[in-house]
Structure formats: structure tokens, C-alpha cells
Scaffold this active site. Structure first.
Site, mmCIF file in Angstrom:
data_model
loop_
_atom_site.group_PDB
_atom_site.id
_atom_site.type_symbol
_atom_site.label_atom_id
_atom_site.label_comp_id
_atom_site.label_asym_id
_atom_site.label_seq_id
_atom_site.Cartn_x
_atom_site.Cartn_y
_atom_site.Cartn_z
ATOM 1 N N TRP A 102 54.828 31.327 -14.232
ATOM 2 C CA TRP A 102 53.708 31.901 -13.487
ATOM 3 C C TRP A 102 52.573 32.258 -14.412
ATOM 4 C CZ3 TRP A 102 54.310 30.184 -9.010
ATOM 5 C CH2 TRP A 102 55.560 30.158 -8.378
ATOM 6 N N ASP A 169 50.043 40.496 -13.170
ATOM 7 C CA ASP A 169 50.738 39.877 -12.034
ATOM 8 C C ASP A 169 52.071 40.612 -11.887
ATOM 9 O OD1 ASP A 169 52.206 38.337 -10.286
ATOM 10 O OD2 ASP A 169 51.946 36.442 -11.370
ATOM 11 N N LYS A 193 58.046 39.018 -2.594
ATOM 12 C CA LYS A 193 59.105 39.309 -3.554
ATOM 13 C C LYS A 193 59.655 40.721 -3.380
ATOM 14 C CE LYS A 193 58.393 35.284 -5.523
ATOM 15 N NZ LYS A 193 57.288 35.066 -6.440
HETATM 16 C C1 LIG Z 1 56.338 34.007 -6.881
HETATM 17 C C2 LIG Z 1 55.411 34.374 -7.939
HETATM 18 C C3 LIG Z 1 54.083 33.887 -7.969
HETATM 19 C C4 LIG Z 1 53.550 32.905 -6.953
HETATM 20 O O1 LIG Z 1 53.402 33.511 -5.734
HETATM 21 P P1 LIG Z 1 52.777 32.724 -4.478
HETATM 22 O O2 LIG Z 1 52.554 33.836 -3.514
HETATM 23 O O3 LIG Z 1 53.816 31.735 -4.044
HETATM 24 O O4 LIG Z 1 51.536 32.064 -4.909
HETATM 25 C C5 LIG Z 1 53.256 34.326 -8.975
HETATM 26 N N1 LIG Z 1 53.689 35.171 -9.922
HETATM 27 C C6 LIG Z 1 54.953 35.645 -9.935
HETATM 28 C C7 LIG Z 1 55.366 36.602 -11.004
HETATM 29 C C8 LIG Z 1 55.848 35.261 -8.942
HETATM 30 O O5 LIG Z 1 57.108 35.743 -8.960
#
Ligand SMILES: *Cc1c(COP(=O)(O)O)cnc(C)c1O
Length: 356
Positions: A102, A169, A193
Site C-alpha cells: 500500500w 494511511d 478494515k
Molecule cells: C486495504 C488498504 C488500502 C486500500 O484500500 P481501498 O479502500 O481498497 O482503496 C490502502 N492502505 C491500506 C493500509 C490498506 O490496508
């Protein structure tokens, strides 16, 4: 049969969130109308959005500290692009810590806007640890990191001190542990998540950092426009926002981040103790960087895989296979996963040891 859901995302949410959100689809707030058929500008939905935004700041202890919370579409992946669009100056520079798939995705998008400096990377060791001891250039427009690496099972336990804006993030560990969230200028997280269904992304922004790039930003990609419109610049993802609100209410009711962190610590300790004790298994992430949310591990002898998988299935364990780039197993232990589910997995691992 009771399922124990280790899915990495979309993932387990509190049972009461499933029940209440299902009810709201049938009859929202006793209005005789579905949540899905009312106007997003109606009094009832505006109240949902406002409570969700306020509760985010309350739970993160960011109330009255110059932050705004907004719910956007496009996933966390769209923030890979919106962050540089909103923060990187023309011919500017941004600093990134590369700790996984990511983070790499975020770096790739930032390159469209200017120079990216990767301050450190663990890519050569297949992202099995968090790099430390790196220097963040003081002249970068911002520093970007990923607090929890969902795929590789590593988690930042400390965050660097720097005078430039810090963007994080937190898709896979937001609301899971106490951090000084005021150290960050932008926090973003895809809901699916640890907060709600797929379809919305939470972005928490310190307002004073916006408006400094000199760029013209297209409306839908402009954080300031979304903030000004109270997170309703266009039709927001009403159902994901509502279900996220229910999860936030649940979290507040059980005692907030402090309370859930204790449970998350207990779950992680239980599973990692078994991974370390059991001679059949080994963890894949550096011990000091292990994630409390996503535990990655392998069987030392692959020939036991069929038996282990069969036993997991029989115990109701779902979503354990590791990401395709890592293999092995990944147990995602998000907030809503109960300790009892982790006990079931640890028991299956113990049982495997007695029969092979
Ligand atoms: C799942 C995830 C993403 C991507 O998320 P989307 O909503 O599918 O774009 C980005 N960063 C992390 C840390 C993730 O776990």
C-alpha cells in the site's frame, strides 16, 4: 455454525452493526422509509453524517484541535492521489516510508505530482520489518507513512518526529490503539478494515495545512471543498457512512480506543504466543514490528497444510489464507473479532501439533 472471521477486509464488524444497519434498510428511524431511499439532505441523514464526523474526532481525541473529519468515496487508494494533489507544491517534493504494497501504491501516485523521496524501504526483505533510523528531509512538503501493513503483518510502534506535515494511511489499524493522533496532519482510512463496509474512506485533516500548494485542484479531489460542504459536496456513500457510525457508537459504548486496545493486545498475545510456542509454525514479520491487527505466519512443513486447512474449516475459521504476495496464513484480528475466536484458532494449532 458459529464462524470465526479472520478476513483481512472487508472484514468482521460487530454483530449489532449488522443487525441495526439491516433494520435501517427496511425502516430507518421508524420513518417507514429505507435509509436507501431518503434524501442525503434530509434532516435524518444530515444528523447521521454530523454525528459520525463528530464521533470520529471525539474517539481520536481531536475535538476542538483544528481537525475536520470527512467521509469520501474512492477507497483509501484514491487518497494516494488526493494527498499529493492537496499538499505537494508545484515542483515540490514529498517524503515516503515504504513499508509494503500500500505504501508503494501511494508513492507511485505521488510521482505524478512531483519528486518523491523514499526515506527508507524494507522491500528487499519482502517488507518483513519496519525500517528505523531514517532521516526525513526538512524541505519536503510532507512525510507519508502507513501505520499498519495489512498484507505483511507489520505495524509502526513509533512514529518519527518531524516539523513537516505528517500523513498516515491508517486503513487497517485506526481506532485499534491509543496514539497521539494530534501528531498527524492527515489520517486516512478505508472503512472496510476496522470501521464499516467498503465504499467510504475516512479522512481526518488538520485544516490549517490546506491551501498552500498554489495548484488548482479539481473540485472532487479538493479536501477544502469537501470540508466546506460538510462532507456532502456530492451524494455521500450513505449506507457505508451509516454503518460506520454504528461501529463508532459501538466502540464508544464499550469504552473507546483505550478499552479496545486492551482486548486487541490480549488477542495478539494469545495468537503470537501460540505461533512462537508451537514447533509447527513460525511468524513471518520481525518480532518487534508485529502487527496486532494482522498476524502473518507459516507452517514449517507445508505438507501439514491440507490437514490444518481442513481443521480450520471444521472449526468455522474463515479468511485465514495469507495474501497472494506472501503466502502462508494471515489472521486479521480487527476490533470486532472476539477473543474467543482467537482461542479457537490457537486451539486448532495446538491440536494439529498433537496429531501430526
Ligand atoms: C486495504 C488498504 C488500502 C486500500 O484500500 P481501498 O479502500 O481498497 O482503496 C490502502 N492502505 C491500506 C493500509 C490498506 O490496508
Amino acid at each position: 455454525m458459529k464462524k470465526h472471521n479472520y478476513s483481512a477486509g472487508p472484514c468482521i464488524l460487530p454483530q449489532e452493526v449488522f443487525e441495526k444497519s439491516a433494520q435501517a434498510i427496511l425502516n430507518f428511524n421508524d420513518s417507514g422509509l429505507s435509509l436507501l431511499e431518503i434524501s442525503h439532505r434530509s434532516k435524518d441523514f444530515v444528523a447521521v453524517m454530523e454525528e459520525a464526523r463528530a464521533l470520529v474526532l471525539e474517539l481520536l481525541d481531536l475535538k476542538d484541535k483544528g481537525y475536520q473529519a470527512i467521509f469520501l468515496g474512492g477507497g483509501a487508494s484514491l487518497e494516494f492521489l488526493m494527498v499529493p494533489y492537496n499538499l505537494m507544491k508545484e515542483n515540490g517534493k514529498a517524503a515516503y516510508l515504504n513499508t509494503g504494497t500500500w505504501a508503494s501504491g501511494a508513492i507511485k501516485e505521488a510521482k505524478f505530482f512531483g519528486t518523491t523521496t523514499v526515506v527508507a524501504s524494507s522491500e528487499e526483505e519482502n517488507f518483513n520489518h519496519i525500517p528505523k533510523g531514517y532521516t526525513i528531509p526538512a524541505d519536503a512538503d510532507y512525510f507519508h507513512c502507513t501505520s499498519n501493513n495489512t498484507i505483511f503483518g507489520t505495524q509502526m510502534k513509533e512514529f518519527p518526529e518531524t516539523d513537516i506535515p505528517v500523513v498516515c494511511d491508517m486503513s487497517s489499524d485506526i481506532f485499534s490503539r491509543k496514539i497521539d493522533f494530534s501528531k498527524f496532519d492527515i489520517i486516512y482510512a478505508g472503512a472496510q478494515k476496522n470501521m464499516g463496509p467498503a465504499g467510504t474512506t475516512l479522512v481526518v485533516i488538520k485544516e490549517e495545512i490546506l491551501g498552500k500548494t498554489g495548484r488548482t485542484i479539481p473540485s472532487m479531489l479538493d479536501y477544502a471543498k469537501h470540508i466546506k460542504a460538510d462532507s456532502m459536496y456530492n451524494t455521500p456513500p450513505v449506507f457505508p457512512v451509516y454503518a460506520s457510525l454504528l461501529t463508532l457508537q459501538w466502540l464508544k459504548k464499550i469504552g473507546g480506543i483505550e478499552a479496545i486496545e486492551k482486548i486487541n493486545d490480549a488477542k495478539a498475545a494469545l495468537l503470537y504466543n501460540e505461533i512462537d510456542r508451537n514447533p509447527l509454525f513460525r511468524g513471518t514479520a520481525a518480532v518487534e514490528d508485529r502487527s496486532n491487527m494482522n498476524a502473518t505466519f507459516l507452517l514449517n512443513d507445508e505438507s501439514h497444510a491440507a490437514k490444518f486447512d481442513e481443521m480450520c474449516k471444521a472449526a468455522g475459521i474463515n479468511g485465514l489464507p495469507g495474501h497472494r504476495s506472501v503466502g502462508g496464513y494471515r489472521a486479521s484480528m480487527y476490533n470486532a473479532l472476539p477473543l474467543e475466536s482467537v482461542q479457537v484458532l490457537a486451539d486448532v494449532m495446538k491440536e494439529l501439533e498433537t496429531i501430526v
